[in-house]
Design a protein around this motif. Structure first.
Motif, PDB file in Angstrom:
ATOM      1  N   THR A  15       0.818  -1.212   0.000  1.00 45.06           N
ATOM      2  CA  THR A  15       0.000   0.000   0.000  1.00 45.06           C
ATOM      3  C   THR A  15       0.851   1.260   0.000  1.00 45.06           C
ATOM      4  N   ALA A  16       1.963   1.267   0.729  1.00 49.48           N
ATOM      5  CA  ALA A  16       2.776   2.485   0.825  1.00 49.48           C
ATOM      6  C   ALA A  16       3.242   2.970  -0.544  1.00 49.48           C
ATOM      7  N   PRO A  17       3.902   2.134  -1.377  1.00 53.55           N
ATOM      8  CA  PRO A  17       4.281   2.632  -2.707  1.00 53.55           C
ATOM      9  C   PRO A  17       3.085   2.900  -3.612  1.00 53.55           C
ATOM     10  N   ALA A  18       2.013   2.109  -3.466  1.00 51.61           N
ATOM     11  CA  ALA A  18       0.820   2.347  -4.292  1.00 51.61           C
ATOM     12  C   ALA A  18       0.188   3.693  -3.938  1.00 51.61           C
ATOM     13  N   ALA A  19       0.074   3.993  -2.635  1.00 51.75           N
ATOM     14  CA  ALA A  19      -0.484   5.276  -2.213  1.00 51.75           C
ATOM     15  C   ALA A  19       0.416   6.423  -2.643  1.00 51.75           C
ATOM     16  N   LEU A  20       1.734   6.203  -2.591  1.00 47.36           N
ATOM     17  CA  LEU A  20       2.674   7.239  -3.036  1.00 47.36           C
ATOM     18  C   LEU A  20       2.514   7.488  -4.533  1.00 47.36           C
ATOM     19  N   LEU A  21       2.264   6.438  -5.295  1.00 54.34           N
ATOM     20  CA  LEU A  21       2.048   6.590  -6.732  1.00 54.34           C
ATOM     21  C   LEU A  21       0.758   7.358  -7.000  1.00 54.34           C
ATOM     22  N   PHE A  22      -0.322   7.006  -6.281  1.00 55.04           N
ATOM     23  CA  PHE A  22      -1.571   7.754  -6.404  1.00 55.04           C
ATOM     24  C   PHE A  22      -1.347   9.214  -6.012  1.00 55.04           C
ATOM     25  N   GLY A  23      -0.600   9.416  -4.929  1.00 54.75           N
ATOM     26  CA  GLY A  23      -0.364  10.776  -4.448  1.00 54.75           C
ATOM     27  C   GLY A  23       0.448  11.596  -5.420  1.00 54.75           C
ATOM     28  N   PHE A  24       1.471  10.986  -6.002  1.00 56.37           N
ATOM     29  CA  PHE A  24       2.303  11.719  -6.962  1.00 56.37           C
ATOM     30  C   PHE A  24       1.490  12.091  -8.192  1.00 56.37           C
ATOM     31  N   GLY A  25       0.661  11.148  -8.649  1.00 56.08           N
ATOM     32  CA  GLY A  25      -0.203  11.458  -9.781  1.00 56.08           C
ATOM     33  C   GLY A  25      -1.202  12.552  -9.453  1.00 56.08           C
ATOM     34  N   GLY A  26      -1.782  12.500  -8.243  1.00 57.10           N
ATOM     35  CA  GLY A  26      -2.728  13.542  -7.844  1.00 57.10           C
ATOM     36  C   GLY A  26      -2.072  14.899  -7.707  1.00 57.10           C
ATOM     37  N   ALA A  27      -0.839  14.931  -7.163  1.00 56.65           N
ATOM     38  CA  ALA A  27      -0.121  16.204  -7.013  1.00 56.65           C
ATOM     39  C   ALA A  27       0.235  16.794  -8.365  1.00 56.65           C
ATOM     40  N   MET A  28       0.688  15.942  -9.285  1.00 50.28           N
ATOM     41  CA  MET A  28       1.011  16.432 -10.621  1.00 50.28           C
ATOM     42  C   MET A  28      -0.238  16.946 -11.330  1.00 50.28           C
ATOM     43  N   ALA A  29      -1.362  16.254 -11.155  1.00 51.62           N
ATOM     44  CA  ALA A  29      -2.604  16.710 -11.770  1.00 51.62           C
ATOM     45  C   ALA A  29      -3.051  18.039 -11.178  1.00 51.62           C
ATOM     46  N   ALA A  30      -2.893  18.194  -9.840  1.00 49.80           N
ATOM     47  CA  ALA A  30      -3.346  19.414  -9.175  1.00 49.80           C
ATOM     48  C   ALA A  30      -2.553  20.639  -9.601  1.00 49.80           C
ATOM     49  N   ARG A  31      -1.307  20.455 -10.022  1.00 52.46           N
ATOM     50  CA  ARG A  31      -0.488  21.587 -10.455  1.00 52.46           C
ATOM     51  C   ARG A  31      -0.370  21.664 -11.977  1.00 52.46           C
ATOM     52  N   SER A  32      -1.187  20.890 -12.688  1.00 54.74           N
ATOM     53  CA  SER A  32      -1.142  20.884 -14.141  1.00 54.74           C
ATOM     54  C   SER A  32      -1.656  22.209 -14.710  1.00 54.74           C
ATOM     55  N   ARG A  33      -1.167  22.560 -15.868  1.00 51.69           N
ATOM     56  CA  ARG A  33      -1.640  23.757 -16.557  1.00 51.69           C
ATOM     57  C   ARG A  33      -2.915  23.486 -17.353  1.00 51.69           C
ATOM     58  N   ILE A  34      -3.288  22.224 -17.469  1.00 51.81           N
ATOM     59  CA  ILE A  34      -4.521  21.844 -18.163  1.00 51.81           C
ATOM     60  C   ILE A  34      -5.667  21.901 -17.165  1.00 51.81           C
ATOM     61  N   TRP A  35      -6.623  22.791 -17.401  1.00 50.07           N
ATOM     62  CA  TRP A  35      -7.667  23.051 -16.399  1.00 50.07           C
ATOM     63  C   TRP A  35      -8.451  21.800 -15.998  1.00 50.07           C
ATOM     64  N   PRO A  36      -8.976  20.983 -16.929  1.00 48.22           N
ATOM     65  CA  PRO A  36      -9.736  19.793 -16.500  1.00 48.22           C
ATOM     66  C   PRO A  36      -8.903  18.842 -15.647  1.00 48.22           C
TER      67      PRO A  36
END
Length: 293
Positions: free
Chosen positions: A43-64
Motif C-alpha cells: 500500500t505504501a508505494p501504491a499510495a505514493l504513486l496515487f499521491g504523486f499522480g494527484g499532485a502532478m494533476a493538481a499543479r497541471s496547466r490543463i484546467w480539467p
C-alpha cells in the motif's frame, strides 16, 4: 500440529498450552501478521504513486486535469476513511463483475440490479465459484489494498503538492536560465528536492497507515484483529481448546506488535530524514552544518 495433540481433552499443563499455541488456527493467526506487513509493503508505494499522480494533476496547466487532481484530494480527504474503506471494495468488485458480465454474457436479458441484489452470470463472478480458497482471499486482499491506496493516496497528494510548492522558485528559475525545459527542471530539480519537504508529512501518513491496518478486519480480511478476537474469546463446542475469555492477552500482544512496528518506523524515518537533510537549506540541514563545525 503434532500427533500428541490429536485429543485435546487428554492434555494438561504445558502440553495443552504447546498444542494450543501450535493449532491450525494459531498458525493462521501467526500468518496474519505477514498479511499486515504485506499490506504496508504494497500500500505504501501504491499510495505514493496515487499521491504523486494527484499532485502532478493538481499543479497541471490543463484546467480539467487540474480540477480532477484537486477534486480527488478534496473529496477523499473530506469523507470519513471508514466510508471509503467500505465503499471502494464493494464498488470496484461490482464494477469488475459488471464489465465481465457485459463481455462474457452478452445474451443475458435479466437486469443486473434486482432489488437490493447485484446479480451477474456465473461466468462473470470474481473470483469464480470454482476457484480455490486462496484465490478468494487474494482477491479480497487486493481490493483492500486498492481502498487503502486510494484513501492514503489523497493525503499523500496533498503532502507532495505542498512539498513541490515549498521548493524555492529560484531553483527552477536557475534551471531554466541554464536552458532546461519545464520537463527537465521538474524531474531534475523539483522532484529530487521536494522529498525533504514532503518527508515530515509522509512520515505522519505512514504512522497513520500503520494504525489503520486493523480496518482490514472490517473489509472481511482475516487479519490479526480478526484472529485475536476469535482465538481470545470464550470458546464454544466448535473449538477444540475451550478456555475463558483471553482477549485481553491477545490484544495486549497486538499492542506490543504495533508499538514495536512504530518504534522501528521512527528509527528508519529518522535516519532517512538525516540523510535527505544533508546539504539542504532547511532547519535540519543547518543543524547538521553547525554540528560539523
Amino acid at each position: 500440529m503434532f500427533a500428541s495433540c490429536a485429543d485435546p481433552s487428554t492434555l494438561e499443563g504445558l502440553n495443552w498450552l504447546a498444542c494450543y499455541l501450535t493449532s491450525g488456527k494459531h498458525m493462521a493467526f501467526y500468518q496474519s501478521f505477514l498479511v499486515v506487513l504485506a499490506l504496508l509493503a504494497i500500500t505504501a508505494p501504491a499510495a505514493l504513486l496515487f499521491g504523486f499522480g494527484g499532485a502532478m494533476a493538481a499543479r497541471s496547466r490543463i484546467w480539467p486535469l487540474r480540477m480532477v487532481g484537486r477534486a480527488y484530494t478534496a473529496m477523499v480527504r473530506g469523507i470519513p476513511d471508514i466510508v471509503f474503506f467500505l465503499f471502494v471494495p464493494v464498488a470496484m468488485d461490482q464494477g469488475f463483475e459488471w464489465l465481465r458480465h457485459k463481455i462474457k454474457c452478452p445474451d443475458w436479458t435479466d437486469p443486473v440490479r434486482q432489488g437490493s441484489d447485484f446479480v451477474v452470470c456465473p461466468a462473470a463472478k470474481l473470483p469464480l465459484s470454482t476457484s480455490p480458497q486462496w484465490a478468494h482471499e487474494t482477491y479480497g486482499f487486493a481490493l483492500a489494498v486498492l481502498a487503502f491506496a486510494v484513501v492514503f493516496g489523497a493525503f499523500a497528494a496533498n503532502v507532495l503538492y505542498g512539498a513541490m510548492r515549498a521548493v524555492p522558485r529560484a531553483q527552477i528559475e536557475t534551471a531554466e536560465a541554464y536552458g532546461m525545459t519545464l520537463r527537465q527542471s521538474f524531474w531534475r530539480v523539483l522532484v529530487p528536492q521536494m522529498w525533504i519537504y514532503a518527508l515530515p508529512g509522509l512520515s505522519n501518513l505512514w504512522m497513520i497507515l500503520i494504525k489503520a491496518t486493523p480496518l482490514l478486519f472490517l473489509l472481511g480480511v482475516q487479519d490479526i484483529v480478526y484472529w485475536a478476537r476469535e482465538l481470545g474469546g470464550s470458546k464454544t463446542s466448535i473449538f477444540a481448546y475451550p478456555h475463558p475469555d483471553w482477549r485481553l492477552y491477545y490484544f495486549l500482544g497486538l499492542l506490543i506488535f504495533y508499538l514495536m512496528l512504530t518504534r522501528v518506523s521512527e528509527a528508519v524515518l529518522s535516519r532517512l530524514t538525516a540523510r535527505l537533510s544533508h546539504g539542504q537549506a532547511t532547519l535540519a540541514g543547518e543543524a547538521q552544518r553547525k554540528a560539523a563545525q
